[in-house]
Design a protein around this motif. Structure first.
Motif, short mmCIF file in Angstrom:
data_model
loop_
_atom_site.label_atom_id
_atom_site.label_comp_id
_atom_site.label_asym_id
_atom_site.label_seq_id
_atom_site.Cartn_x
_atom_site.Cartn_y
_atom_site.Cartn_z
N VAL A 1 0.84 -1.19 0.00
CA VAL A 1 0.00 0.00 0.00
C VAL A 1 0.88 1.24 0.00
O VAL A 1 2.04 1.20 0.43
CB VAL A 1 -0.96 0.04 1.22
CG1 VAL A 1 -1.97 -1.10 1.16
CG2 VAL A 1 -0.19 0.02 2.53
N GLY A 2 0.30 2.33 -0.47
CA GLY A 2 0.95 3.63 -0.38
C GLY A 2 0.32 4.42 0.75
O GLY A 2 -0.89 4.37 0.96
N VAL A 3 1.14 5.14 1.48
CA VAL A 3 0.70 6.00 2.57
C VAL A 3 1.18 7.41 2.23
O VAL A 3 2.37 7.62 2.01
CB VAL A 3 1.28 5.54 3.92
CG1 VAL A 3 0.91 6.51 5.03
CG2 VAL A 3 0.80 4.13 4.25
N LEU B 1 9.99 1.70 1.68
CA LEU B 1 10.72 2.89 1.26
C LEU B 1 9.80 4.09 1.31
O LEU B 1 8.59 3.94 1.49
CB LEU B 1 11.31 2.72 -0.14
CG LEU B 1 10.36 2.32 -1.27
CD1 LEU B 1 9.81 3.54 -1.97
CD2 LEU B 1 11.11 1.46 -2.25
N GLY B 2 10.37 5.28 1.18
CA GLY B 2 9.54 6.47 1.23
C GLY B 2 10.34 7.73 1.04
O GLY B 2 11.55 7.69 0.80
N ASP B 3 9.66 8.86 1.17
CA ASP B 3 10.29 10.17 0.99
C ASP B 3 9.59 11.19 1.87
O ASP B 3 8.40 11.44 1.68
CB ASP B 3 10.21 10.59 -0.48
CG ASP B 3 10.90 11.91 -0.76
OD1 ASP B 3 11.48 12.51 0.17
OD2 ASP B 3 10.85 12.36 -1.91
N PRO B 4 10.31 11.78 2.84
CA PRO B 4 9.71 12.76 3.74
C PRO B 4 9.97 14.21 3.33
O PRO B 4 9.79 15.11 4.14
CB PRO B 4 10.42 12.46 5.06
CG PRO B 4 11.82 12.11 4.62
CD PRO B 4 11.63 11.35 3.31
N SER C 1 -3.21 14.22 -9.37
CA SER C 1 -1.96 13.95 -10.08
C SER C 1 -1.23 12.81 -9.35
O SER C 1 -0.94 12.92 -8.16
CB SER C 1 -1.11 15.23 -10.09
OG SER C 1 0.09 15.00 -10.76
N TRP C 2 -0.96 11.73 -10.10
CA TRP C 2 -0.33 10.56 -9.49
C TRP C 2 0.43 9.78 -10.54
O TRP C 2 0.31 10.03 -11.74
CB TRP C 2 -1.39 9.68 -8.82
CG TRP C 2 -2.35 9.04 -9.80
CD1 TRP C 2 -3.41 9.64 -10.41
CD2 TRP C 2 -2.30 7.71 -10.29
NE1 TRP C 2 -4.04 8.75 -11.24
CE2 TRP C 2 -3.39 7.55 -11.19
CE3 TRP C 2 -1.46 6.61 -10.06
CZ2 TRP C 2 -3.64 6.36 -11.86
CZ3 TRP C 2 -1.73 5.43 -10.72
CH2 TRP C 2 -2.80 5.31 -11.59
N ARG C 3 1.20 8.81 -10.08
CA ARG C 3 1.92 7.91 -10.98
C ARG C 3 2.09 6.56 -10.30
O ARG C 3 1.91 6.45 -9.08
CB ARG C 3 3.27 8.48 -11.35
CG ARG C 3 4.19 8.70 -10.19
CD ARG C 3 5.32 9.66 -10.56
NE ARG C 3 5.34 10.76 -9.64
CZ ARG C 3 6.10 10.81 -8.56
NH1 ARG C 3 6.89 9.88 -8.28
NH2 ARG C 3 6.06 11.82 -7.75
N GLU C 4 2.39 5.56 -11.09
CA GLU C 4 2.65 4.24 -10.51
C GLU C 4 4.04 4.25 -9.91
O GLU C 4 5.01 4.62 -10.55
CB GLU C 4 2.54 3.15 -11.58
CG GLU C 4 2.66 1.77 -10.99
CD GLU C 4 2.42 0.67 -12.01
OE1 GLU C 4 3.24 -0.27 -12.06
OE2 GLU C 4 1.41 0.76 -12.73
N GLY C 5 4.13 3.83 -8.66
CA GLY C 5 5.40 3.81 -7.95
C GLY C 5 5.92 2.40 -7.77
O GLY C 5 5.42 1.45 -8.38
N PRO C 6 6.93 2.26 -6.90
CA PRO C 6 7.48 0.94 -6.61
C PRO C 6 6.39 -0.04 -6.17
O PRO C 6 5.42 0.35 -5.52
CB PRO C 6 8.46 1.22 -5.47
CG PRO C 6 8.83 2.66 -5.64
CD PRO C 6 7.58 3.32 -6.15
N GLU C 7 6.56 -1.29 -6.52
CA GLU C 7 5.61 -2.37 -6.19
C GLU C 7 4.24 -2.12 -6.80
O GLU C 7 3.25 -2.69 -6.35
CB GLU C 7 5.50 -2.57 -4.68
CG GLU C 7 6.81 -2.83 -3.97
CD GLU C 7 7.49 -4.12 -4.40
OE1 GLU C 7 6.84 -4.99 -5.01
OE2 GLU C 7 8.70 -4.27 -4.13
#
Length: 169
Positions: free
Chosen positions: A78-80, A147-150, A107-113
């Motif tokens: 899941v994405g958070v 993984l992530g980005d803050p 606005s979105w895109r397909e990310g990891p997994e």
């Protein structure tokens, strides 16, 4: 000002009592996303919690009657997304039943997994689902951070008294 509990006018436990009490609890606003059956799903959540630092775990609640539940119930990842105060409309879109949540202007895109990642958020995580715990008419999803980005800019969006709000100094 101190509020003394009024033991005379208390109310018996009910869904309305719980909602009334938690309207007074300010919460950060997140959007949870997942991919399944060739389509992205997502919903606004104020139940996001950091559970553990080692291993890094988060949790969130989702109603089993939610349109996103069938996909989240089987998703491996899941994405958070932590929303900023500039994203009140986005929070509303993902909280509205029947809305085209991933259509314009989202606005979105397909990310990891394969996880749908929303643009312009304060922070995001991709998490591997490790458990779905029954909790009344909801499930508590436990997920390990992969993984992530803050590094997003801005101030957090909050939910309080049934409305989205910005953080005040």
């Amino acid at each position: 000002m101190r509020a003394t509990p009024d033991l005379v006018t208390h109310r018996i436990a009910s869904p309305d009592l719980l909602r009334s009490v938690f309207r007074r609890h300010a919460a950060g606003v997140a959007v949870i996303t997942a991919q399944g059956g060739g389509r992205p799903v997502g919903f606004t959540a104020t139940s996001l919690t950091s559970v553990s630092a080692e291993p890094p775990l988060v949790s969130f609640g989702i109603g089993v009657g939610s349109s996103s539940w069938p996909v989240v119930s089987e998703a491996e990842h899941v994405g958070v997304h932590i929303l900023g105060e500039h994203q009140e409309d986005l929070a509303g879109t993902f909280a509205t039943s029947g809305a085209d949540r991933f259509g314009a202007p989202t606005s979105w895109r397909e990310g990891p997994e394969g996880v749908p990642l929303l643009d312009d958020v304060l922070a995001w995580l991709v998490c591997r689902v490790v458990a779905r715990v029954p909790a009344g008419d909801h499930r508590i999803v436990l997920a390990e951070v992969v993984l992530g980005d803050p590094s997003g800019a801005g101030r957090p969006l909050l939910y309080h008294q049934g409305r989205f709000n910005g953080l005040r100094d």
